[in-house]
Motif scaffolding. Structure first.
Motif, PDB file in Angstrom:
ATOM      1  N   GLY A   1       0.844  -1.179   0.000  1.00 28.12           N
ATOM      2  CA  GLY A   1       0.000   0.000   0.000  1.00 28.12           C
ATOM      3  C   GLY A   1       0.883   1.233   0.000  1.00 28.12           C
ATOM      4  O   GLY A   1       2.068   1.167   0.347  1.00 28.12           O
ATOM      5  N   ASP A   2       0.329   2.363  -0.390  1.00 29.70           N
ATOM      6  CA  ASP A   2       1.070   3.625  -0.424  1.00 29.70           C
ATOM      7  C   ASP A   2       1.570   3.961   0.982  1.00 29.70           C
ATOM      8  O   ASP A   2       0.780   4.171   1.904  1.00 29.70           O
ATOM      9  CB  ASP A   2       0.157   4.729  -0.955  1.00 29.70           C
ATOM     10  CG  ASP A   2       0.847   6.074  -1.104  1.00 29.70           C
ATOM     11  OD1 ASP A   2       1.988   6.244  -0.609  1.00 29.70           O
ATOM     12  OD2 ASP A   2       0.240   6.976  -1.711  1.00 29.70           O
ATOM     13  N   ALA A   3       2.876   4.018   1.154  1.00 32.59           N
ATOM     14  CA  ALA A   3       3.466   4.225   2.478  1.00 32.59           C
ATOM     15  C   ALA A   3       3.183   5.601   3.053  1.00 32.59           C
ATOM     16  O   ALA A   3       3.378   5.816   4.255  1.00 32.59           O
ATOM     17  CB  ALA A   3       4.981   4.005   2.409  1.00 32.59           C
ATOM     18  N   GLU A   4       2.722   6.534   2.226  1.00 28.19           N
ATOM     19  CA  GLU A   4       2.406   7.880   2.713  1.00 28.19           C
ATOM     20  C   GLU A   4       0.905   8.111   2.840  1.00 28.19           C
ATOM     21  O   GLU A   4       0.472   9.239   3.075  1.00 28.19           O
ATOM     22  CB  GLU A   4       3.035   8.924   1.788  1.00 28.19           C
ATOM     23  CG  GLU A   4       4.556   8.872   1.781  1.00 28.19           C
ATOM     24  CD  GLU A   4       5.171   9.918   0.879  1.00 28.19           C
ATOM     25  OE1 GLU A   4       5.382  11.047   1.343  1.00 28.19           O
ATOM     26  OE2 GLU A   4       5.441   9.596  -0.297  1.00 28.19           O
ATOM     27  N   ASN A   5       0.131   7.038   2.704  1.00 31.76           N
ATOM     28  CA  ASN A   5      -1.320   7.133   2.790  1.00 31.76           C
ATOM     29  C   ASN A   5      -1.784   6.357   4.018  1.00 31.76           C
ATOM     30  O   ASN A   5      -1.857   5.125   3.988  1.00 31.76           O
ATOM     31  CB  ASN A   5      -1.947   6.553   1.514  1.00 31.76           C
ATOM     32  CG  ASN A   5      -3.465   6.643   1.508  1.00 31.76           C
ATOM     33  OD1 ASN A   5      -4.097   6.792   2.547  1.00 31.76           O
ATOM     34  ND2 ASN A   5      -4.054   6.534   0.329  1.00 31.76           N
ATOM     35  N   PRO A   6      -2.080   7.051   5.121  1.00 32.12           N
ATOM     36  CA  PRO A   6      -2.480   6.336   6.342  1.00 32.12           C
ATOM     37  C   PRO A   6      -3.671   5.410   6.148  1.00 32.12           C
ATOM     38  O   PRO A   6      -3.756   4.355   6.796  1.00 32.12           O
ATOM     39  CB  PRO A   6      -2.804   7.470   7.318  1.00 32.12           C
ATOM     40  CG  PRO A   6      -1.948   8.619   6.852  1.00 32.12           C
ATOM     41  CD  PRO A   6      -1.953   8.504   5.350  1.00 32.12           C
ATOM     42  N   ALA A   7      -4.611   5.784   5.262  1.00 31.10           N
ATOM     43  CA  ALA A   7      -5.774   4.916   5.025  1.00 31.10           C
ATOM     44  C   ALA A   7      -5.347   3.614   4.360  1.00 31.10           C
ATOM     45  O   ALA A   7      -5.870   2.537   4.682  1.00 31.10           O
ATOM     46  CB  ALA A   7      -6.807   5.646   4.167  1.00 31.10           C
TER      47      ALA A   7
ATOM     48  N   ALA B   1      -5.588  -0.176   5.836  1.00 34.20           N
ATOM     49  CA  ALA B   1      -6.193  -1.287   5.094  1.00 34.20           C
ATOM     50  C   ALA B   1      -5.285  -2.518   5.105  1.00 34.20           C
ATOM     51  O   ALA B   1      -5.777  -3.655   5.157  1.00 34.20           O
ATOM     52  CB  ALA B   1      -6.489  -0.851   3.662  1.00 34.20           C
ATOM     53  N   ILE B   2      -3.961  -2.305   5.051  1.00 37.01           N
ATOM     54  CA  ILE B   2      -3.021  -3.427   5.156  1.00 37.01           C
ATOM     55  C   ILE B   2      -3.191  -4.124   6.500  1.00 37.01           C
ATOM     56  O   ILE B   2      -3.310  -5.351   6.575  1.00 37.01           O
ATOM     57  CB  ILE B   2      -1.566  -2.935   5.005  1.00 37.01           C
ATOM     58  CG1 ILE B   2      -1.295  -2.437   3.588  1.00 37.01           C
ATOM     59  CG2 ILE B   2      -0.589  -4.062   5.357  1.00 37.01           C
ATOM     60  CD1 ILE B   2       0.079  -1.809   3.416  1.00 37.01           C
ATOM     61  N   TYR B   3      -3.207  -3.339   7.568  1.00 44.81           N
ATOM     62  CA  TYR B   3      -3.343  -3.904   8.909  1.00 44.81           C
ATOM     63  C   TYR B   3      -4.654  -4.676   9.039  1.00 44.81           C
ATOM     64  O   TYR B   3      -4.699  -5.764   9.630  1.00 44.81           O
ATOM     65  CB  TYR B   3      -3.262  -2.804   9.959  1.00 44.81           C
ATOM     66  CG  TYR B   3      -1.867  -2.331  10.260  1.00 44.81           C
ATOM     67  CD1 TYR B   3      -1.179  -2.821  11.363  1.00 44.81           C
ATOM     68  CD2 TYR B   3      -1.208  -1.399   9.467  1.00 44.81           C
ATOM     69  CE1 TYR B   3       0.108  -2.401  11.670  1.00 44.81           C
ATOM     70  CE2 TYR B   3       0.066  -0.969   9.746  1.00 44.81           C
ATOM     71  CZ  TYR B   3       0.726  -1.466  10.843  1.00 44.81           C
ATOM     72  OH  TYR B   3       2.002  -1.050  11.122  1.00 44.81           O
ATOM     73  N   ALA B   4      -5.736  -4.107   8.487  1.00 43.62           N
ATOM     74  CA  ALA B   4      -7.044  -4.761   8.583  1.00 43.62           C
ATOM     75  C   ALA B   4      -7.057  -6.067   7.799  1.00 43.62           C
ATOM     76  O   ALA B   4      -7.588  -7.082   8.268  1.00 43.62           O
ATOM     77  CB  ALA B   4      -8.130  -3.813   8.070  1.00 43.62           C
ATOM     78  N   ALA B   5      -6.499  -6.063   6.588  1.00 40.52           N
ATOM     79  CA  ALA B   5      -6.493  -7.262   5.760  1.00 40.52           C
ATOM     80  C   ALA B   5      -5.706  -8.387   6.404  1.00 40.52           C
ATOM     81  O   ALA B   5      -6.087  -9.563   6.333  1.00 40.52           O
ATOM     82  CB  ALA B   5      -5.920  -6.936   4.376  1.00 40.52           C
ATOM     83  N   LYS B   6      -4.600  -8.048   7.039  1.00 40.46           N
ATOM     84  CA  LYS B   6      -3.741  -9.055   7.651  1.00 40.46           C
ATOM     85  C   LYS B   6      -4.205  -9.453   9.056  1.00 40.46           C
ATOM     86  O   LYS B   6      -3.799 -10.504   9.561  1.00 40.46           O
ATOM     87  CB  LYS B   6      -2.297  -8.541   7.745  1.00 40.46           C
ATOM     88  CG  LYS B   6      -1.563  -8.508   6.418  1.00 40.46           C
ATOM     89  CD  LYS B   6      -0.139  -7.984   6.580  1.00 40.46           C
ATOM     90  CE  LYS B   6       0.737  -8.840   7.478  1.00 40.46           C
ATOM     91  NZ  LYS B   6       1.107 -10.147   6.898  1.00 40.46           N
ATOM     92  N   GLY B   7      -5.020  -8.593   9.701  1.00 39.22           N
ATOM     93  CA  GLY B   7      -5.307  -8.806  11.104  1.00 39.22           C
ATOM     94  C   GLY B   7      -4.077  -8.525  11.946  1.00 39.22           C
ATOM     95  O   GLY B   7      -3.822  -9.172  12.951  1.00 39.22           O
ATOM     96  N   ARG B   8      -3.324  -7.518  11.522  1.00 37.16           N
ATOM     97  CA  ARG B   8      -2.035  -7.202  12.132  1.00 37.16           C
ATOM     98  C   ARG B   8      -2.207  -6.181  13.252  1.00 37.16           C
ATOM     99  O   ARG B   8      -2.919  -5.189  13.080  1.00 37.16           O
ATOM    100  CB  ARG B   8      -1.113  -6.630  11.042  1.00 37.16           C
ATOM    101  CG  ARG B   8       0.346  -6.380  11.428  1.00 37.16           C
ATOM    102  CD  ARG B   8       1.061  -5.740  10.237  1.00 37.16           C
ATOM    103  NE  ARG B   8       2.485  -5.544  10.445  1.00 37.16           N
ATOM    104  CZ  ARG B   8       3.432  -6.391  10.034  1.00 37.16           C
ATOM    105  NH1 ARG B   8       3.080  -7.498   9.414  1.00 37.16           N
ATOM    106  NH2 ARG B   8       4.711  -6.137  10.227  1.00 37.16           N
TER     107      ARG B   8
END
Length: 340
Positions: free
Chosen positions: A34-40, A44-51
């Motif tokens: 995901g775009d490293a400068e886009n908090p949203a 979304a990465i964290y949500a998808a992974k359950g991280r």
């Protein structure tokens, strides 16, 4: 794919620029980008992974990137390691530049940055934002599970495109290295020196040869980094490590008690098991096949995955690290399954 599909690369870059998630190949494992400068996008990465939100991700940059854009400080040690190992499977933890969102760092004042050597990853990073962006990319799997080393593993993890949180999967073939990057912390180099947070293909000896001094072990105040929790890289099936000399007898006893065993071994001894994969003798080839082997044995319907313990040489350090974490939550399972 052996040749770079530029149309696919462009599609992946456009998806990233729109804030969507893209799985992409690197020489280590596939990343969920995901775009490293886009908090949203990072959320979304964290949500998808359950991280967990406090567990940082690594920012992937192109070979031409200005590291000073991402890091507040680039010490000489970092410059030396970059010159020696980038592009390649080395992540550096540096002080994060103030304008970079702290979401990529799990709220810390540091940032993990690496430049992958995979040609498809490089093509994507050069296309994304004209080569001036960074792609936050933890491994493209559910948090704590076995990392993916090909595109099919990503589909197995998240489902087909259209029903998945991943907007696009950029296929770059099998990852060449097969385990995640070495991580070296240089965010506290003045007070703590270089610190090895996670071993990988680039060894302590190689790092020492460049820096002139061996990296230190992490202390309690070391930055949190990807893939450093005690339990990680784990299949759903419990994992137990067994010394080579004990392997035939342990598997025989488990089978006699009705336990279905999936076996991952290097030796040529014929050991009856419900499922078995024979692994290469050398570390590089073993790492290349490791996660595919764990995924295959995880699908064998076994009660236990038994892995032949490996040499303790430096070249095996990264592999032993991954297997130790994969087996962490299964600690003591042999004692529970086998009567004294």
């Amino acid at each position: 794919m052996s040749d770079i599909d530029q149309a696919a690369v462009c599609k992946a870059a456009r998806e990233l620029e729109q804030g969507k998630l893209v799985a992409f190949p690197t020489e280590t494992v596939y990343g969920l980008g995901g775009d490293a400068e886009n908090p949203a996008a990072i959320a979304a990465i964290y949500a998808a992974k359950g991280r967990p939100a406090n567990h940082p991700v690594i920012v992937h940059v192109s070979p031409e990137a200005d590291i000073g854009y991402w890091a507040a400080e680039v010490p000489p040690e970092a410059e030396a390691l970059i010159a020696a190992f980038w592009p390649g499977p080395l992540t550096l933890i540096l002080k994060r530049a103030p304008h970079i969102p702290d979401a990529v760092s799990g709220g810390q004042d540091s940032i993990g940055v690496r430049c992958p050597s995979h040609p498809v990853a490089q093509a994507l990073l050069r296309e994304f934002k004209g080569g001036k962006g960074g792609v936050a990319g933890p491994s493209a799997n559910k948090f704590g599970h076995v990392s993916p080393t090909n595109a099919q593993h990503v589909y197995d993890e998240f489902g087909a495109q259209g029903s998945s949180p991943v907007a696009y999967v950029l296929d770059g073939g099998q990852s060449e290295v097969g385990i995640e990057s070495t991580i070296v912390d240089l965010s506290r180099v003045a007070s703590h020196g270089a610190v090895l947070l996670r071993p990988g293909q680039i060894s302590i000896d190689q790092i020492t040869a460049v820096l002139g001094v061996a990296p230190n072990a992490p202390d309690h105040a070391a930055p949190r980094a990807s893939g450093t929790l005690d339990a990680h890289y784990a299949p759903h099936t419990p994992v137990a490590m067994v010394a080579p000399a004990e392997l035939p007898e342990i598997v025989r006893r488990l089978a006699a008690l009705g336990h279905k065993v999936a076996l991952i071994q290097r030796c040529n001894t014929a050991i009856p098991a419900a499922a078995m994969i024979r692994m290469p003798a050398d570390a590089a080839s073993y790492a290349y096949q490791l996660y595919a082997a764990l995924r295959s044995m995880d699908q064998a319907g076994a009660d236990l995955i038994v892995v032949e313990a490996l040499p303790q040489d430096a070249q095996w350090q990264g592999i032993n690290d991954r297997l130790r974490r994969a087996a962490h939550d299964s600690s003591g399972i042999l004692q529970r399954l086998l009567p004294a």
